[in-house]
Design a protein around this motif. Structure first.
Motif, PDB file in Angstrom:
ATOM      1  N   ALA A  54      44.736  41.676  49.722  1.00 37.13           N
ATOM      2  CA  ALA A  54      44.055  42.194  48.106  1.00 37.13           C
ATOM      3  C   ALA A  54      42.881  41.529  47.777  1.00 37.13           C
ATOM      4  O   ALA A  54      42.362  42.269  46.586  1.00 37.13           O
ATOM      5  CB  ALA A  54      44.842  40.513  47.773  1.00 37.13           C
ATOM      6  N   GLN A  55      42.034  41.199  48.720  1.00 37.53           N
ATOM      7  CA  GLN A  55      40.823  40.806  48.537  1.00 37.53           C
ATOM      8  C   GLN A  55      39.871  42.850  48.993  1.00 37.53           C
ATOM      9  O   GLN A  55      39.267  42.557  48.346  1.00 37.53           O
ATOM     10  CB  GLN A  55      40.251  39.762  49.550  1.00 37.53           C
ATOM     11  CG  GLN A  55      41.138  38.462  48.815  1.00 37.53           C
ATOM     12  CD  GLN A  55      39.910  37.263  49.716  1.00 37.53           C
ATOM     13  OE1 GLN A  55      40.443  37.529  51.216  1.00 37.53           O
ATOM     14  NE2 GLN A  55      39.554  36.246  49.185  1.00 37.53           N
ATOM     15  N   ILE A  56      40.537  42.779  49.869  1.00 37.46           N
ATOM     16  CA  ILE A  56      39.783  43.503  50.543  1.00 37.46           C
ATOM     17  C   ILE A  56      39.338  45.307  49.434  1.00 37.46           C
ATOM     18  O   ILE A  56      38.624  45.943  49.261  1.00 37.46           O
ATOM     19  CB  ILE A  56      40.126  44.507  51.812  1.00 37.46           C
ATOM     20  CG1 ILE A  56      39.810  43.336  52.745  1.00 37.46           C
ATOM     21  CG2 ILE A  56      39.923  46.042  51.952  1.00 37.46           C
ATOM     22  CD1 ILE A  56      40.793  43.264  54.390  1.00 37.46           C
ATOM     23  N   HIS A  57      41.119  44.987  48.749  1.00 43.38           N
ATOM     24  CA  HIS A  57      41.487  46.062  47.711  1.00 43.38           C
ATOM     25  C   HIS A  57      41.398  45.645  46.469  1.00 43.38           C
ATOM     26  O   HIS A  57      41.376  46.645  45.971  1.00 43.38           O
ATOM     27  CB  HIS A  57      42.644  46.986  47.750  1.00 43.38           C
ATOM     28  CG  HIS A  57      42.658  47.410  49.222  1.00 43.38           C
ATOM     29  ND1 HIS A  57      42.546  48.695  49.402  1.00 43.38           N
ATOM     30  CD2 HIS A  57      43.194  46.840  50.277  1.00 43.38           C
ATOM     31  CE1 HIS A  57      42.356  49.109  51.207  1.00 43.38           C
ATOM     32  NE2 HIS A  57      43.179  48.412  51.772  1.00 43.38           N
ATOM     33  N   ASN A  58      40.375  44.262  46.192  1.00 43.01           N
ATOM     34  CA  ASN A  58      40.289  43.859  44.611  1.00 43.01           C
ATOM     35  C   ASN A  58      41.703  44.277  44.215  1.00 43.01           C
ATOM     36  O   ASN A  58      41.476  43.809  42.324  1.00 43.01           O
ATOM     37  CB  ASN A  58      39.031  44.623  44.507  1.00 43.01           C
ATOM     38  CG  ASN A  58      38.353  44.082  43.433  1.00 43.01           C
ATOM     39  OD1 ASN A  58      38.323  42.521  42.805  1.00 43.01           O
ATOM     40  ND2 ASN A  58      38.162  45.002  41.522  1.00 43.01           N
ATOM     41  N   LYS A  59      42.323  43.656  44.197  1.00 41.09           N
ATOM     42  CA  LYS A  59      43.915  43.506  43.739  1.00 41.09           C
ATOM     43  C   LYS A  59      43.644  42.027  42.535  1.00 41.09           C
ATOM     44  O   LYS A  59      44.246  41.648  41.860  1.00 41.09           O
ATOM     45  CB  LYS A  59      45.387  43.089  44.735  1.00 41.09           C
ATOM     46  CG  LYS A  59      44.860  44.685  45.452  1.00 41.09           C
ATOM     47  CD  LYS A  59      45.425  45.885  44.640  1.00 41.09           C
ATOM     48  CE  LYS A  59      45.657  46.578  45.659  1.00 41.09           C
ATOM     49  NZ  LYS A  59      45.663  48.125  44.087  1.00 41.09           N
ATOM     50  N   LEU A  60      43.323  40.710  43.161  1.00 43.53           N
ATOM     51  CA  LEU A  60      43.012  39.051  42.408  1.00 43.53           C
ATOM     52  C   LEU A  60      41.784  39.881  41.194  1.00 43.53           C
ATOM     53  O   LEU A  60      40.947  39.408  41.501  1.00 43.53           O
ATOM     54  CB  LEU A  60      42.765  37.855  43.505  1.00 43.53           C
ATOM     55  CG  LEU A  60      43.580  38.626  44.507  1.00 43.53           C
ATOM     56  CD1 LEU A  60      43.610  37.221  45.165  1.00 43.53           C
ATOM     57  CD2 LEU A  60      45.405  37.950  43.810  1.00 43.53           C
ATOM     58  N   LYS A  61      42.277  40.063  39.848  1.00 38.81           N
ATOM     59  CA  LYS A  61      41.486  40.224  39.329  1.00 38.81           C
ATOM     60  C   LYS A  61      40.710  39.403  38.582  1.00 38.81           C
ATOM     61  O   LYS A  61      39.714  39.322  37.656  1.00 38.81           O
ATOM     62  CB  LYS A  61      42.010  41.338  38.218  1.00 38.81           C
ATOM     63  CG  LYS A  61      42.586  42.268  39.078  1.00 38.81           C
ATOM     64  CD  LYS A  61      41.412  43.079  39.495  1.00 38.81           C
ATOM     65  CE  LYS A  61      41.827  45.156  39.834  1.00 38.81           C
ATOM     66  NZ  LYS A  61      40.956  45.437  39.968  1.00 38.81           N
ATOM     67  N   ASP A  62      41.374  37.975  38.240  1.00 37.45           N
ATOM     68  CA  ASP A  62      41.239  37.294  37.184  1.00 37.45           C
ATOM     69  C   ASP A  62      41.472  35.375  37.643  1.00 37.45           C
ATOM     70  O   ASP A  62      42.662  35.615  38.978  1.00 37.45           O
ATOM     71  CB  ASP A  62      41.881  37.107  35.877  1.00 37.45           C
ATOM     72  CG  ASP A  62      43.494  37.326  35.983  1.00 37.45           C
ATOM     73  OD1 ASP A  62      43.911  36.522  35.931  1.00 37.45           O
ATOM     74  OD2 ASP A  62      43.666  37.908  34.751  1.00 37.45           O
ATOM     75  N   THR A  63      40.858  35.241  37.141  1.00 39.98           N
ATOM     76  CA  THR A  63      41.722  33.417  37.502  1.00 39.98           C
ATOM     77  C   THR A  63      43.241  32.961  37.210  1.00 39.98           C
ATOM     78  O   THR A  63      43.631  32.214  38.070  1.00 39.98           O
ATOM     79  CB  THR A  63      40.869  32.340  37.111  1.00 39.98           C
ATOM     80  OG1 THR A  63      41.043  32.584  35.813  1.00 39.98           O
ATOM     81  CG2 THR A  63      39.683  32.181  37.635  1.00 39.98           C
ATOM     82  N   THR A  64      43.422  33.504  36.237  1.00 42.42           N
ATOM     83  CA  THR A  64      45.250  33.116  36.013  1.00 42.42           C
ATOM     84  C   THR A  64      46.253  33.797  37.449  1.00 42.42           C
ATOM     85  O   THR A  64      46.690  33.612  37.891  1.00 42.42           O
ATOM     86  CB  THR A  64      45.460  33.577  35.073  1.00 42.42           C
ATOM     87  OG1 THR A  64      44.928  33.238  33.027  1.00 42.42           O
ATOM     88  CG2 THR A  64      47.115  33.782  34.336  1.00 42.42           C
ATOM     89  N   GLN A  65      45.865  34.518  37.964  1.00 44.68           N
ATOM     90  CA  GLN A  65      46.611  35.575  38.652  1.00 44.68           C
ATOM     91  C   GLN A  65      46.344  34.477  40.375  1.00 44.68           C
ATOM     92  O   GLN A  65      47.614  34.386  40.572  1.00 44.68           O
ATOM     93  CB  GLN A  65      46.360  36.758  39.357  1.00 44.68           C
ATOM     94  CG  GLN A  65      46.298  38.222  38.212  1.00 44.68           C
ATOM     95  CD  GLN A  65      46.307  39.336  38.592  1.00 44.68           C
ATOM     96  OE1 GLN A  65      44.645  39.719  39.678  1.00 44.68           O
ATOM     97  NE2 GLN A  65      46.645  40.305  38.148  1.00 44.68           N
ATOM     98  N   ILE A  66      44.801  33.810  40.341  1.00 47.10           N
ATOM     99  CA  ILE A  66      44.933  32.621  41.240  1.00 47.10           C
ATOM    100  C   ILE A  66      45.496  31.923  41.075  1.00 47.10           C
ATOM    101  O   ILE A  66      46.148  31.616  42.437  1.00 47.10           O
ATOM    102  CB  ILE A  66      43.211  33.536  41.318  1.00 47.10           C
ATOM    103  CG1 ILE A  66      42.517  34.294  41.961  1.00 47.10           C
ATOM    104  CG2 ILE A  66      43.124  32.320  43.079  1.00 47.10           C
ATOM    105  CD1 ILE A  66      40.884  34.720  41.945  1.00 47.10           C
TER     106      ILE A  66
END
Length: 315
Positions: A54-66
Motif C-alpha cells: 500500500a505504501q510502495i504503490h501509494n494506495k493510502l490516500k488520506d487519514t480516514t483510510q488509515i
C-alpha cells in the motif's frame, strides 16, 4: 540449646516463606506468559500485519483510510504493523507515511520495518522504489554498504520502531551482497546503537535464509531469525530452525495462496513447523478502508491464527 532451636526454626520458616514467594512469582510469570500468547494457535507469540505494498504503490490516500485500516488491524487482533524503509527521497507519500506511523504508535501497535520489494537493500542504495530494475550492482561494493548502513540508521532515528531488517529478499551470500557485506551491515548497525532490535535476514526462500544464518555472523546481532517461504520450501523449515540456534523464528512474509495441490499453503506450513511469529503479507487488503470492517479475506486470516475466543484484547 533452646535458643539454637529457636534460631533454627526462624531460619527454616524464612526459607519456606521465601520459597512460597518464589513459587508464586514463578506461577505469576508463567501465567503472564500464557495469557500473553494464549490468543494464538500453535507456537505463535506474535502476528504482524503488513502495509508495504500500500505504501510502495501509494494506495493510502488520506487519514480516514488509515484510521479505518488500523481499526481493521485491531479487529484482526494483530500485535504490530510492517512498514517500508524507502531509499532517500523516493517515498511516494511522506505525509501519509508519517500519519500511519504515528497513529499506529498512538494505538500501541508494534512496528517492524524493512526495505521495499525484492532486492530491497539494493533498491535503498540505488534510490529505486519499485519496478523490475533494481539499479547498479552492489556485490562487494563497500560504498554501497556505507549507503545502506547510513540510510537504515537515519530511518531508525526518524521513525523509532521495534524491529528492523536491513534486507528484504536480497539473495543468498554472494548473490547480490557478499557474506562479509551482510555481516558488516548488521555489525555496524549494532555498534551504532540502532534504535530497534535487529532481525533477519528476510530472504525470498527458506534455503537462502539458512545459508545466511550459517555463512555470516548475523546471529551475533539479531533477536529473531526471519525468512520468507515464497518457494514453498516446507521441508527446509526444520534446518532453518536448527540454524537459528534457539533464536525466535518468524515467517516474515506469509499468505494463504494455494500454489501446489500437494503442498500446504505457506501459513499452514509455517505454523506446523513451529514458528513463533508471522508477518501477514498484504493483509491491508483484508480490510474495507471505507468502514474499517474485515472483508472475507480478513476473516480468513483471523481464522488461521486466532483461537476461538476473540475477546482477547490486542497487546
Amino acid at each position: 540449646m533452646l535458643r539454637l532451636k529457636k534460631i533454627t526454626t526462624i531460619i527454616v520458616t524464612a526459607v519456606m516463606l521465601a520459597g512460597c514467594v518464589n513459587t508464586k512469582q514463578q506461577q505469576q510469570n508463567t501465567s503472564d506468559h500464557v495469557s500473553q500468547n494464549d490468543k494464538y494457535k500453535g507456537n505463535l507469540e506474535i502476528v504482524i500485519a503488513d502495509v508495504k505494498q500500500a505504501q510502495i504503490h501509494n494506495k493510502l490516500k488520506d487519514t480516514t483510510q488509515i484510521n479505518h485500516l488500523l481499526d481493521g488491524f485491531e479487529k484482526m487482533h494483530v500485535d504490530g504493523v510492517r512498514i517500508t524503509i524507502f531509499g532517500e527521497e523516493v517515498n511516494p507519500n511522506p505525509k501519509m507515511f508519517d500519519y500511519l506511523y504515528h497513529e499506529a504508535r498512538r494505538r500501541d501497535f508494534k512496528i517492524f520495518a524493512n526495505p521495499a520489494l525484492w532486492e530491497g537493500a539494493r533498491r535503498i542504495v540505488n534510490r529505486i522504489n519499485k519496478g523490475k530494475n533494481t539499479g547498479q550492482k552492489v556485490l562487494g561494493d563497500s560504498q554501497a554498504t556505507d549507503i545502506l548502513v547510513e540510510r537504515i540508521l537515519k530511518f531508525s532515528k526518524e521513525y523509532p520502531v521495534d524491529w528492523i531488517c536491513p534486507f528484504n529478499e536480497d539473495g543468498k551470500p554472494g548473490q547480490y551482497w557478499t557474506a562479509t557485506q551482510i555481516s558488516e551491515t548488521y555489525q555496524r548497525l549494532a555498534e551504532n546503537n540502532i534504535k530497534a532490535e535487529l532481525i533477519g535476514p528476510c530472504t525470498w526462500g527458506v534455503g537462502s535464509g539458512t545459508k545466511i544464518l550459517n555463512k555470516t555472523n548475523i546471529k551475533d546481532y539479531i533477536s529473531v531469525a526471519t525468512t520468507h517461504n515464497l518457494g514453498f520450501e516446507h521441508n527446509k523449515w526444520s534446518k532453518f530452525l536448527k540454524s537459528a540456534k534457539g533464536l525466535k523464528v518468524w515467517d516474515s512474509e506469509t499468505n494463504m495462496n494455494k500454489k501446489y495441490e500437494e503442498k500446504d499453503i505457506r501459513i499452514d506450513a509455517a505454523m506446523k513447523a513451529g514458528v513463533n511469529g508471522l508477518v501477514l503479507y498484504d493483509s491491508w487488503t483484508g480490510i474495507d478502508l471505507t468502514t474499517g470492517n474485515l472483508n472475507a479475506v480478513g476473516e480468513q486470516w483471523v481464522e488461521k491464527y486466532l483461537k476461538q475466543d476473540t475477546s482477547v484484547s490486542k497487546i
